[in-house]
Design a protein around this motif. Structure first.
Motif, PDB file in Angstrom:
ATOM      1  N   PHE A 174       0.836  -1.203   0.000  1.00 52.66           N
ATOM      2  CA  PHE A 174       0.000   0.000   0.000  1.00 52.66           C
ATOM      3  C   PHE A 174       0.870   1.252   0.000  1.00 52.66           C
ATOM      4  O   PHE A 174       0.644   2.192  -0.769  1.00 52.66           O
ATOM      5  CB  PHE A 174      -0.915  -0.005   1.226  1.00 52.66           C
ATOM      6  N   GLY A 175       1.885   1.267   0.867  1.00 53.63           N
ATOM      7  CA  GLY A 175       2.753   2.434   0.966  1.00 53.63           C
ATOM      8  C   GLY A 175       3.510   2.712  -0.321  1.00 53.63           C
ATOM      9  O   GLY A 175       3.683   3.873  -0.711  1.00 53.63           O
ATOM     10  N   GLU A 176       3.967   1.665  -0.985  1.00 53.01           N
ATOM     11  CA  GLU A 176       4.663   1.845  -2.266  1.00 53.01           C
ATOM     12  C   GLU A 176       3.751   2.540  -3.276  1.00 53.01           C
ATOM     13  O   GLU A 176       4.162   3.494  -3.950  1.00 53.01           O
ATOM     14  CB  GLU A 176       5.111   0.496  -2.823  1.00 53.01           C
ATOM     15  N   GLU A 177       2.527   2.054  -3.397  1.00 53.34           N
ATOM     16  CA  GLU A 177       1.597   2.640  -4.365  1.00 53.34           C
ATOM     17  C   GLU A 177       1.185   4.047  -3.946  1.00 53.34           C
ATOM     18  O   GLU A 177       1.066   4.953  -4.787  1.00 53.34           O
ATOM     19  CB  GLU A 177       0.359   1.753  -4.525  1.00 53.34           C
ATOM     20  N   LEU A 178       0.957   4.228  -2.654  1.00 52.69           N
ATOM     21  CA  LEU A 178       0.569   5.556  -2.173  1.00 52.69           C
ATOM     22  C   LEU A 178       1.668   6.571  -2.453  1.00 52.69           C
ATOM     23  O   LEU A 178       1.385   7.720  -2.812  1.00 52.69           O
ATOM     24  CB  LEU A 178       0.255   5.510  -0.677  1.00 52.69           C
ATOM     25  N   GLY A 179       2.915   6.146  -2.302  1.00 51.11           N
ATOM     26  CA  GLY A 179       4.024   7.037  -2.603  1.00 51.11           C
ATOM     27  C   GLY A 179       4.023   7.464  -4.063  1.00 51.11           C
ATOM     28  O   GLY A 179       4.277   8.636  -4.382  1.00 51.11           O
ATOM     29  N   ALA A 180       3.718   6.520  -4.952  1.00 49.35           N
ATOM     30  CA  ALA A 180       3.635   6.851  -6.372  1.00 49.35           C
ATOM     31  C   ALA A 180       2.495   7.830  -6.629  1.00 49.35           C
ATOM     32  O   ALA A 180       2.654   8.815  -7.361  1.00 49.35           O
ATOM     33  CB  ALA A 180       3.445   5.576  -7.197  1.00 49.35           C
ATOM     34  N   VAL A 181       1.345   7.574  -6.021  1.00 48.95           N
ATOM     35  CA  VAL A 181       0.202   8.469  -6.195  1.00 48.95           C
ATOM     36  C   VAL A 181       0.534   9.860  -5.671  1.00 48.95           C
ATOM     37  O   VAL A 181       0.195  10.875  -6.305  1.00 48.95           O
ATOM     38  CB  VAL A 181      -1.045   7.903  -5.475  1.00 48.95           C
ATOM     39  N   PHE A 182       1.196   9.915  -4.547  1.00 47.90           N
ATOM     40  CA  PHE A 182       1.577  11.187  -3.926  1.00 47.90           C
ATOM     41  C   PHE A 182       2.432  12.016  -4.889  1.00 47.90           C
ATOM     42  O   PHE A 182       2.155  13.203  -5.136  1.00 47.90           O
ATOM     43  CB  PHE A 182       2.347  10.897  -2.635  1.00 47.90           C
ATOM     44  N   GLN A 183       3.475  11.390  -5.456  1.00 48.83           N
ATOM     45  CA  GLN A 183       4.386  12.146  -6.307  1.00 48.83           C
ATOM     46  C   GLN A 183       3.781  12.442  -7.673  1.00 48.83           C
ATOM     47  O   GLN A 183       3.961  13.537  -8.224  1.00 48.83           O
ATOM     48  CB  GLN A 183       5.699  11.380  -6.477  1.00 48.83           C
ATOM     49  N   LEU A 184       3.050  11.477  -8.229  1.00 47.75           N
ATOM     50  CA  LEU A 184       2.444  11.702  -9.538  1.00 47.75           C
ATOM     51  C   LEU A 184       1.355  12.774  -9.473  1.00 47.75           C
ATOM     52  O   LEU A 184       1.169  13.535 -10.429  1.00 47.75           O
ATOM     53  CB  LEU A 184       1.875  10.393 -10.090  1.00 47.75           C
ATOM     54  N   SER A 185       0.663  12.842  -8.357  1.00 45.79           N
ATOM     55  CA  SER A 185      -0.323  13.919  -8.212  1.00 45.79           C
ATOM     56  C   SER A 185       0.382  15.269  -8.142  1.00 45.79           C
ATOM     57  O   SER A 185      -0.106  16.270  -8.678  1.00 45.79           O
ATOM     58  CB  SER A 185      -1.202  13.697  -6.972  1.00 45.79           C
ATOM     59  N   ASP A 186       1.566  15.310  -7.521  1.00 47.88           N
ATOM     60  CA  ASP A 186       2.369  16.542  -7.531  1.00 47.88           C
ATOM     61  C   ASP A 186       2.788  16.912  -8.952  1.00 47.88           C
ATOM     62  O   ASP A 186       2.869  18.099  -9.289  1.00 47.88           O
ATOM     63  CB  ASP A 186       3.615  16.363  -6.660  1.00 47.88           C
TER      64      ASP A 186
END
Length: 296
Positions: A174-186
């Motif tokens: 979950f954390g790996e994917e959330l990290g991707a979502v966090f940065q890609l949303s930026d």
């Protein structure tokens, strides 16, 4: 605190400037998916994640020649690059000392995470090698620089609570994917921002690769060539930047990028399926929703 008043001042400079404290918060939330929790160990686990993150910011600001961090002059501006690097190193040592008190499993995860952070920074610095796909390279950098620490934060919380292995694995994924979502949303916000408080076009002007621009660069549609040339050209003037932002915002690639963020967020949500229902799981799901909403 350090033995030196100066080191204490410099080491708390970014922390005192504010921030979301997202990673330590994630440690606390994910500690609710196991058994009884020792409060002192939980605080130490959260502290390790925050110190590691803040230390990386000192180094990032030197690498990026940044002048502002969290609305205040960056440490490298205040005291120079040498001091900023050394203070970042000092914070990493404080994180290492603290994680040692939690035991071998925590030390091993912290070491593996630090390795990925450095690897991601190196990859970002040198850029894609010959034959590398630039978008895949960007995603690998995000995974190592952002996903690794968010995944470790989630897993640390579960470890403090002695959660079973399948739960720890779910929290990490979950954390790996959330990290991707966090940065890609930026990445999207750099182009779309009008109300988030972030000045739009900073990455675009500096030529920093982002999800939309990399997707556009991969296009073989002749109609995209003019916009690609403008993005690669001189965006020094505010007028040139504003015109390019307007054209990019209206381009179909933005919806494709938003769809990718939504897809990754849904992937993050699926990793939580095995977790028990309750307030903690709802909070993790809300993180996904909030990050997707930022890109709307």
């Amino acid at each position: 605190m350090a033995d030196s008043d100066f080191v204490s001042e410099a080491a708390t400079h970014i922390i005192a400037a504010g921030g979301k404290r997202f990673r330590p918060t994630l440690v606390f939330v994910c500690s609710r998916f196991g058994g009884d929790v020792d409060e002192e160990e939980l605080i130490k686990a959260a502290l390790v994640m925050e110190l590691t993150h803040v230390a990386s910011l000192y180094h990032d600001d030197v690498m990026d020649d940044a002048t502002v961090r969290r609305g205040t002059p960056s440490a490298n501006v205040m005291w120079g690059n040498h001091v900023a690097i050394l203070v970042g190193d000092w914070l990493f040592t404080r994180a290492s000392t603290t994680v040692n008190e939690l035991g071998r499993d925590f030390v091993d995860l912290q070491a593996a995470t630090f390795t990925r952070l450095v690897q991601g920074q190196i990859a970002e610095t040198v850029g894609p090698r010959e034959g590398d796909d630039p978008l895949e390279h960007h995603l690998r950098v995000i995974a190592d620089k952002t996903g690794s620490l968010i995944a470790a934060s989630a897993r640390f919380g579960g470890m403090v609570a002695s959660a079973p292995g399948e739960v720890l694995d779910a929290l990490s994924a979950f954390g790996e994917e959330l990290g991707a979502v966090f940065q890609l949303s930026d990445d999207l916000i750099d182009i779309t921002s009008t109300t988030t408080g972030k000045t739009p076009g900073i990455d675009l002007r500096e030529g920093v690769p982002t999800l939309p621009t990399l997707m556009l660069a991969a296009s073989d549609d002749p109609a995209d060539e003019a916009l690609k040339a403008r993005i690669a050209g001189d965006l020094t003037s505010d007028e040139a930047l504003a015109d390019t932002l307007a054209e990019l915002r209206a381009h179909p690639v933005m919806e494709r990028a938003r769809a990718e963020v939504r897809r990754r967020a849904e992937s993050a949500r699926r990793h939580l399926d095995i977790l028990p229902e309750g307030e903690a799981k709802d909070l993790l799901l809300q993180y996904c929703d909030d990050l997707v909403d930022r890109t709307a």
